[in-house]
Scaffold this active site. Structure first.
Site, PDB file in Angstrom:
ATOM      1  CE  LYS A  81      -3.815   2.022   2.680  1.00  0.00           C
ATOM      2  NZ  LYS A  81      -4.737   1.822   3.809  1.00  0.00           N
ATOM      3  CB  SER A 143      -7.327   4.208   2.266  1.00  0.00           C
ATOM      4  OG  SER A 143      -6.680   3.603   3.366  1.00  0.00           O
ATOM      5  CB  SER A 167      -8.544   1.288   5.261  1.00  0.00           C
ATOM      6  OG  SER A 167      -9.066   2.576   5.457  1.00  0.00           O
TER       7      SER A 167
END
Length: 458
Positions: A81, A143, A167
């Site tokens: 990420k 996210s 997320s």
């Protein structure tokens, strides 16, 4: 063969590499070709290190020839990420402030994934929107949305992410993959300016429960740099996931005690209650009393924003999202009394939930309150006609669980009538990720929803 490699499980890929049925270079080349073909359509991979990955692949093939293969993830490509520091590779944190930031150290989870042999709503003003592979007009959630899309599209076999208010779980639900928010400290966070924090946790994403367990086995375990790290080693998650669930008590909640949940989500999940009954579980309606959960999360999230972004406001306000500015200013306005009261409320909530979970081994709830929505819409403002007061209230089914510290996993559980993925959230007892993984594995085998691929990936 290239497409076959891209949609093989991580466990199968690792086995084939070790038996030399396929080379690491071939595996990496296959995934790079899939990225080249599919990523322009979905915008999931934002910083690609193709030359570095191929160089590492050749080194690993040479090591394999010498009999020096090491680590359970040997030769597998992995996506990190863009919130996770990667030494020598641009890491922007999705912010224009850090558009050209290149860290000089790896995050702990990157260290561990590399040590195990891995090669090393999502929208922001640096890279633009990431699109849902099941409908390019819809959001992929966030996210950790890029990781979820990359997995769904066969661009990587495993990926990491992080979760504060959902997320990992939310994008997994939107993209028909798995995301696990483990217990606080299961995957130690480092580096961090808030080493005692309990809202934000790193975690794993995968396409199957077995792959998720394998990745967790590498990421989990103690580390002296993290004062909240759980002492138990991660290799316990490499065991047999099979289990008899006859007589296991499960609480089934359609809305976690009254949260607005889109009727399309409810319709899909209602159809899966019988699956758990067929597994032998004793399923009954109910949920703990989550009074004050929203307030506790809002206070603690605002406090963390004030600590993290408060110093940036004066100089970089023009480069920050409106939602980040709002949440930061909310934190800066908190009083000591408000923070203290939220801590007391959280303690009471934890014990209410603990007592409930002593009577029920698992709690089953939606992983998201809505199916994927229009990608041009930053966040959900109403559900079933109910207006939502803030930009994060549409994820309360995840954030309410966050403040309990319990492990929670989002698993594919079906599709809406128009083909959009819906995830089920399996919540377990304190630090019982193993039980959560076992129940998820049984559900996965009984349903097979994870096998459905998005059209854009084929």
């Amino acid at each position: 063969m290239s497409r076959e490699l891209c949609f093989s499980t991580a466990i199968e890929l690792a086995r084939r590499i070790r038996s030399r049925e396929v080379s690491v270079t071939e595996v990496v080349q296959a995934h790079l070709a899939q990225i080249e073909r599919v990523n322009p359509k979905v915008n999931a991979i934002v910083t690609l290190t193709a030359e570095r990955a191929l160089a590492e692949a050749r080194e690993k093939d040479a090591a394999l020839a010498r009999g020096a293969a090491a680590g359970p993830l040997f030769g597998l490509p992995v996506a990190h990420k863009d919130l996770v520091p990667t030494r020598g590779i641009r890491t922007t944190y999705g912010s224009r402030i850090y558009r050209d930031h290149v860290p000089d150290q790896d995050a702990l989870l990157v260290e561990r994934l590399r040590g195990a042999g891995a090669s090393s709503q999502t929208f922001n003003e640096v890279f633009g929107r990431t699109l849902n592979p099941y409908d390019l007009a819809k959001t992929c959630g966030g996210s950790s949305g890029g990781a979820a899309v990359a997995l769904a599209c066969g661009m990587v076999p495993i990926a990491d992410g992080s979760d504060t208010g959902g997320s990992l779980r939310n994008p997994a639900s939107f993209c028909n993959v798995l995301g696990l928010r483990g217990a606080v400290g299961r995957v130690p966070p480092w580096p961090t300016d808030a080493p005692w924090g309990t809202l934000h946790v790193p975690g794993a994403m995968a396409r199957t429960v077995a792959d998720l367990a394998l990745m967790l086995s590498v990421m989990a375990g103690p580390d002296r740099r993290s004062p909240i790290a759980i002492a138990e080693p991660g290799d316990r998650f490499r065991g047999d996931l099979g289990r008899d669930f006859k007589g296991v008590r499960i609480a089934w909640s359609r809305d976690l005690g009254g949260l607005p949940v889109d009727r399309r989500v409810t319709k899909v999940l209602d159809g899966q209650r019988a699956t758990f009954e067929a597994l032998g579980c004793h399923v009954e309606d109910g949920e703990p009393d989550f009074t004050d959960a929203r307030h506790v999360f809002q206070v603690q999230r605002a406090l963390s924003f004030a600590a993290r972004y408060g110093p940036l406001l004066a100089q970089h306000r023009h480069q920050m999202k409106d939602t980040v500015i709002w949440n930061t200013e909310e934190g800066l306005q908190l009083t000591a009394r408000e923070i203290g009261e939220a801590e007391v409320q959280r303690a009471r909530l934890y014990h209410r939930v603990r007592e409930f979970m002593e009577r029920h081994e698992f709690l089953l709830i939606p992983a998201a309150q809505v199916p994927p929505f229009d990608v041009s819409q930053p966040y959900v403002t109403e559900i079933n006609g109910t207006r939502l007061p803030t930009y994060i209230d549409w994820m309360r089914v995840c954030s309410d669980i966050t403040v309990t510290g319990l492990p929670a996993l989002s698993i594919p559980a079906g599709f809406t009538d128009d083909g959009l993925p819906v995830g089920l959230q399996i919540v377990g007892r304190h630090q019982d990720e193993w039980g959560v993984l076992q129940l998820a594995h049984a559900f996965e085998r009984a349903t097979g929803f994870h096998r459905r691929r998005p059209p854009v990936a084929d």
